[in-house]
Design a protein around this motif. Structure first.
Motif, PDB file in Angstrom:
ATOM      1  N   SER A  18      75.743  52.672 -14.238  1.00 22.73           N
ATOM      2  CA  SER A  18      77.101  52.269 -14.558  1.00 22.73           C
ATOM      3  C   SER A  18      77.453  52.637 -16.004  1.00 22.73           C
ATOM      4  O   SER A  18      78.531  53.155 -16.286  1.00 22.73           O
ATOM      5  CB  SER A  18      77.243  50.766 -14.327  1.00 22.73           C
ATOM      6  OG  SER A  18      78.527  50.338 -14.660  1.00 22.73           O
ATOM      7  N   ARG A  19      76.537  52.360 -16.944  1.00 24.85           N
ATOM      8  CA  ARG A  19      76.760  52.672 -18.351  1.00 24.85           C
ATOM      9  C   ARG A  19      76.891  54.182 -18.558  1.00 24.85           C
ATOM     10  O   ARG A  19      77.781  54.649 -19.266  1.00 24.85           O
ATOM     11  CB  ARG A  19      75.608  52.116 -19.194  1.00 24.85           C
ATOM     12  CG  ARG A  19      75.738  52.401 -20.687  1.00 24.85           C
ATOM     13  CD  ARG A  19      74.489  52.018 -21.452  1.00 24.85           C
ATOM     14  NE  ARG A  19      73.266  52.510 -20.856  1.00 24.85           N
ATOM     15  CZ  ARG A  19      72.870  53.792 -20.888  1.00 24.85           C
ATOM     16  NH1 ARG A  19      73.601  54.700 -21.483  1.00 24.85           N
ATOM     17  NH2 ARG A  19      71.732  54.156 -20.329  1.00 24.85           N
ATOM     18  N   GLU A  20      76.014  54.944 -17.912  1.00 22.41           N
ATOM     19  CA  GLU A  20      76.072  56.399 -18.045  1.00 22.41           C
ATOM     20  C   GLU A  20      77.384  56.951 -17.489  1.00 22.41           C
ATOM     21  O   GLU A  20      77.963  57.875 -18.069  1.00 22.41           O
ATOM     22  CB  GLU A  20      74.874  57.052 -17.351  1.00 22.41           C
ATOM     23  CG  GLU A  20      73.573  56.833 -18.086  1.00 22.41           C
ATOM     24  CD  GLU A  20      72.358  57.318 -17.319  1.00 22.41           C
ATOM     25  OE1 GLU A  20      71.289  57.390 -17.944  1.00 22.41           O
ATOM     26  OE2 GLU A  20      72.454  57.620 -16.108  1.00 22.41           O
ATOM     27  N   ASP A  21      77.855  56.382 -16.385  1.00 21.09           N
ATOM     28  CA  ASP A  21      79.128  56.813 -15.813  1.00 21.09           C
ATOM     29  C   ASP A  21      80.274  56.561 -16.794  1.00 21.09           C
ATOM     30  O   ASP A  21      81.148  57.416 -16.982  1.00 21.09           O
ATOM     31  CB  ASP A  21      79.375  56.091 -14.488  1.00 21.09           C
ATOM     32  CG  ASP A  21      80.593  56.621 -13.776  1.00 21.09           C
ATOM     33  OD1 ASP A  21      80.704  57.852 -13.601  1.00 21.09           O
ATOM     34  OD2 ASP A  21      81.453  55.797 -13.396  1.00 21.09           O
ATOM     35  N   ALA A  22      80.260  55.413 -17.435  1.00 24.90           N
ATOM     36  CA  ALA A  22      81.299  55.096 -18.432  1.00 24.90           C
ATOM     37  C   ALA A  22      81.210  56.051 -19.622  1.00 24.90           C
ATOM     38  O   ALA A  22      82.232  56.525 -20.132  1.00 24.90           O
ATOM     39  CB  ALA A  22      81.165  53.650 -18.896  1.00 24.90           C
ATOM     40  N   ALA A  23      79.998  56.357 -20.058  1.00 23.11           N
ATOM     41  CA  ALA A  23      79.816  57.289 -21.179  1.00 23.11           C
ATOM     42  C   ALA A  23      80.327  58.680 -20.801  1.00 23.11           C
ATOM     43  O   ALA A  23      80.991  59.347 -21.606  1.00 23.11           O
ATOM     44  CB  ALA A  23      78.340  57.355 -21.564  1.00 23.11           C
ATOM     45  N   PRO A  43      66.331  63.951 -26.792  1.00 19.51           N
ATOM     46  CA  PRO A  43      65.587  63.373 -25.664  1.00 19.51           C
ATOM     47  C   PRO A  43      66.213  62.131 -25.042  1.00 19.51           C
ATOM     48  O   PRO A  43      65.787  61.700 -23.973  1.00 19.51           O
ATOM     49  CB  PRO A  43      64.232  63.023 -26.281  1.00 19.51           C
ATOM     50  CG  PRO A  43      64.556  62.726 -27.705  1.00 19.51           C
ATOM     51  CD  PRO A  43      65.708  63.635 -28.070  1.00 19.51           C
ATOM     52  N   TYR A  44      67.203  61.528 -25.696  1.00 19.11           N
ATOM     53  CA  TYR A  44      67.768  60.276 -25.206  1.00 19.11           C
ATOM     54  C   TYR A  44      69.279  60.315 -25.210  1.00 19.11           C
ATOM     55  O   TYR A  44      69.892  61.060 -25.963  1.00 19.11           O
ATOM     56  CB  TYR A  44      67.322  59.098 -26.083  1.00 19.11           C
ATOM     57  CG  TYR A  44      65.841  58.994 -26.227  1.00 19.11           C
ATOM     58  CD1 TYR A  44      65.046  58.557 -25.173  1.00 19.11           C
ATOM     59  CD2 TYR A  44      65.225  59.351 -27.416  1.00 19.11           C
ATOM     60  CE1 TYR A  44      63.674  58.480 -25.305  1.00 19.11           C
ATOM     61  CE2 TYR A  44      63.852  59.274 -27.557  1.00 19.11           C
ATOM     62  CZ  TYR A  44      63.076  58.838 -26.501  1.00 19.11           C
ATOM     63  OH  TYR A  44      61.722  58.763 -26.629  1.00 19.11           O
ATOM     64  N   PHE A  62      76.223  55.007 -24.945  1.00 17.26           N
ATOM     65  CA  PHE A  62      75.595  56.325 -24.836  1.00 17.26           C
ATOM     66  C   PHE A  62      74.071  56.284 -24.866  1.00 17.26           C
ATOM     67  O   PHE A  62      73.417  57.260 -24.516  1.00 17.26           O
ATOM     68  CB  PHE A  62      76.115  57.235 -25.954  1.00 17.26           C
ATOM     69  CG  PHE A  62      77.591  57.436 -25.860  1.00 17.26           C
ATOM     70  CD1 PHE A  62      78.112  58.437 -25.056  1.00 17.26           C
ATOM     71  CD2 PHE A  62      78.470  56.608 -26.520  1.00 17.26           C
ATOM     72  CE1 PHE A  62      79.475  58.600 -24.930  1.00 17.26           C
ATOM     73  CE2 PHE A  62      79.844  56.767 -26.409  1.00 17.26           C
ATOM     74  CZ  PHE A  62      80.342  57.767 -25.602  1.00 17.26           C
ATOM     75  N   PHE A  63      73.505  55.156 -25.294  1.00 20.07           N
ATOM     76  CA  PHE A  63      72.052  55.038 -25.396  1.00 20.07           C
ATOM     77  C   PHE A  63      71.598  53.766 -24.696  1.00 20.07           C
ATOM     78  O   PHE A  63      72.166  52.700 -24.896  1.00 20.07           O
ATOM     79  CB  PHE A  63      71.618  55.029 -26.863  1.00 20.07           C
ATOM     80  CG  PHE A  63      71.932  56.323 -27.540  1.00 20.07           C
ATOM     81  CD1 PHE A  63      71.071  57.399 -27.438  1.00 20.07           C
ATOM     82  CD2 PHE A  63      73.113  56.477 -28.235  1.00 20.07           C
ATOM     83  CE1 PHE A  63      71.371  58.601 -28.046  1.00 20.07           C
ATOM     84  CE2 PHE A  63      73.433  57.678 -28.849  1.00 20.07           C
ATOM     85  CZ  PHE A  63      72.555  58.747 -28.747  1.00 20.07           C
ATOM     86  N   ALA A  64      70.541  53.899 -23.893  1.00 19.99           N
ATOM     87  CA  ALA A  64      70.058  52.793 -23.069  1.00 19.99           C
ATOM     88  C   ALA A  64      69.332  51.731 -23.876  1.00 19.99           C
ATOM     89  O   ALA A  64      68.512  52.069 -24.736  1.00 19.99           O
ATOM     90  CB  ALA A  64      69.118  53.331 -21.994  1.00 19.99           C
ATOM     91  N   PRO A  65      69.617  50.480 -23.585  1.00 18.43           N
ATOM     92  CA  PRO A  65      68.796  49.413 -24.157  1.00 18.43           C
ATOM     93  C   PRO A  65      67.431  49.417 -23.460  1.00 18.43           C
ATOM     94  O   PRO A  65      67.297  49.967 -22.362  1.00 18.43           O
ATOM     95  CB  PRO A  65      69.582  48.146 -23.844  1.00 18.43           C
ATOM     96  CG  PRO A  65      70.500  48.498 -22.742  1.00 18.43           C
ATOM     97  CD  PRO A  65      70.715  49.979 -22.790  1.00 18.43           C
ATOM     98  N   SER A  66      66.440  48.841 -24.077  1.00 18.41           N
ATOM     99  CA  SER A  66      65.114  48.826 -23.456  1.00 18.41           C
ATOM    100  C   SER A  66      65.148  48.010 -22.164  1.00 18.41           C
ATOM    101  O   SER A  66      65.856  47.010 -22.066  1.00 18.41           O
ATOM    102  CB  SER A  66      64.078  48.253 -24.416  1.00 18.41           C
ATOM    103  OG  SER A  66      64.395  46.929 -24.733  1.00 18.41           O
ATOM    104  N   LYS A  67      64.404  48.466 -21.186  1.00 17.05           N
ATOM    105  CA  LYS A  67      64.259  47.798 -19.884  1.00 17.05           C
ATOM    106  C   LYS A  67      65.597  47.550 -19.189  1.00 17.05           C
ATOM    107  O   LYS A  67      65.813  46.514 -18.559  1.00 17.05           O
ATOM    108  CB  LYS A  67      63.478  46.501 -20.041  1.00 17.05           C
ATOM    109  CG  LYS A  67      62.080  46.721 -20.555  1.00 17.05           C
ATOM    110  CD  LYS A  67      61.319  45.445 -20.661  1.00 17.05           C
ATOM    111  CE  LYS A  67      59.933  45.727 -21.214  1.00 17.05           C
ATOM    112  NZ  LYS A  67      59.135  44.519 -21.332  1.00 17.05           N
ATOM    113  N   GLU A  68      66.491  48.509 -19.271  1.00 19.68           N
ATOM    114  CA  GLU A  68      67.798  48.394 -18.615  1.00 19.68           C
ATOM    115  C   GLU A  68      67.636  48.572 -17.108  1.00 19.68           C
ATOM    116  O   GLU A  68      67.017  49.536 -16.661  1.00 19.68           O
ATOM    117  CB  GLU A  68      68.732  49.472 -19.172  1.00 19.68           C
ATOM    118  CG  GLU A  68      70.115  49.453 -18.595  1.00 19.68           C
ATOM    119  CD  GLU A  68      71.007  50.522 -19.197  1.00 19.68           C
ATOM    120  OE1 GLU A  68      72.205  50.265 -19.334  1.00 19.68           O
ATOM    121  OE2 GLU A  68      70.507  51.623 -19.522  1.00 19.68           O
ATOM    122  N   PRO A  69      68.179  47.675 -16.304  1.00 17.71           N
ATOM    123  CA  PRO A  69      68.096  47.832 -14.847  1.00 17.71           C
ATOM    124  C   PRO A  69      68.800  49.124 -14.405  1.00 17.71           C
ATOM    125  O   PRO A  69      69.772  49.560 -15.031  1.00 17.71           O
ATOM    126  CB  PRO A  69      68.832  46.605 -14.303  1.00 17.71           C
ATOM    127  CG  PRO A  69      68.844  45.625 -15.425  1.00 17.71           C
ATOM    128  CD  PRO A  69      68.849  46.443 -16.687  1.00 17.71           C
TER     129      PRO A  69
END
Length: 116
Positions: free
Chosen positions: A55-60, A83-84, A42-49
């Motif tokens: 893809s991660r957001e779609d899964a979330a 905000p995130y 649900f939360f992006a790691p830093s500098k995520e491509p």
């Protein structure tokens, strides 16, 4: 979606914040499906491509889609505003769009009421 190793999500809402709504059985977030999933989903790691983020957001969002408190979660994220991360099936960018539309609608309603 690309899933990276992450820590399990303990609570969907940070404990220092108040929930948007509380039921007789307790705060809405106690029923959140994401409590059983990984926070990193649900939360992006830093500098995520970009491709990995999408893809991660779609899964979330798929997790959110089966959540019984998705609407409460979304409203919480819009009212805070968060905000995130993905909250209530919406990304931070999507929540900004929803908030802008709400502000625009409120402005139009006020203009219509003052013109009447």
């Amino acid at each position: 979606m690309l899933q990276l190793p992450h820590q399990p999500l303990q609570v969907a809402v940070p404990p220092q914040r108040s929930a948007a709504r509380e039921d007789q059985d307790g705060p809405w977030h106690t029923e959140a499906v994401c409590r059983r999933d990984e926070a990193g989903l649900f939360f992006a790691p830093s500098k995520e491509p970009t491709a990995a983020r999408l893809s991660r957001e779609d899964a979330a969002k798929r997790v959110c889609a089966r959540c019984p408190v998705m609407v409460e979660c979304r409203e919480h994220a819009l009212l805070q505003p968060e905000p995130y991360g993905v909250w209530g099936g919406l990304t931070a960018a999507e929540r900004r769009v929803v908030l802008a539309r709400r502000r625009r609608r409120e402005t139009e309603i006020k203009k219509a009421a003052s013109a009447a």
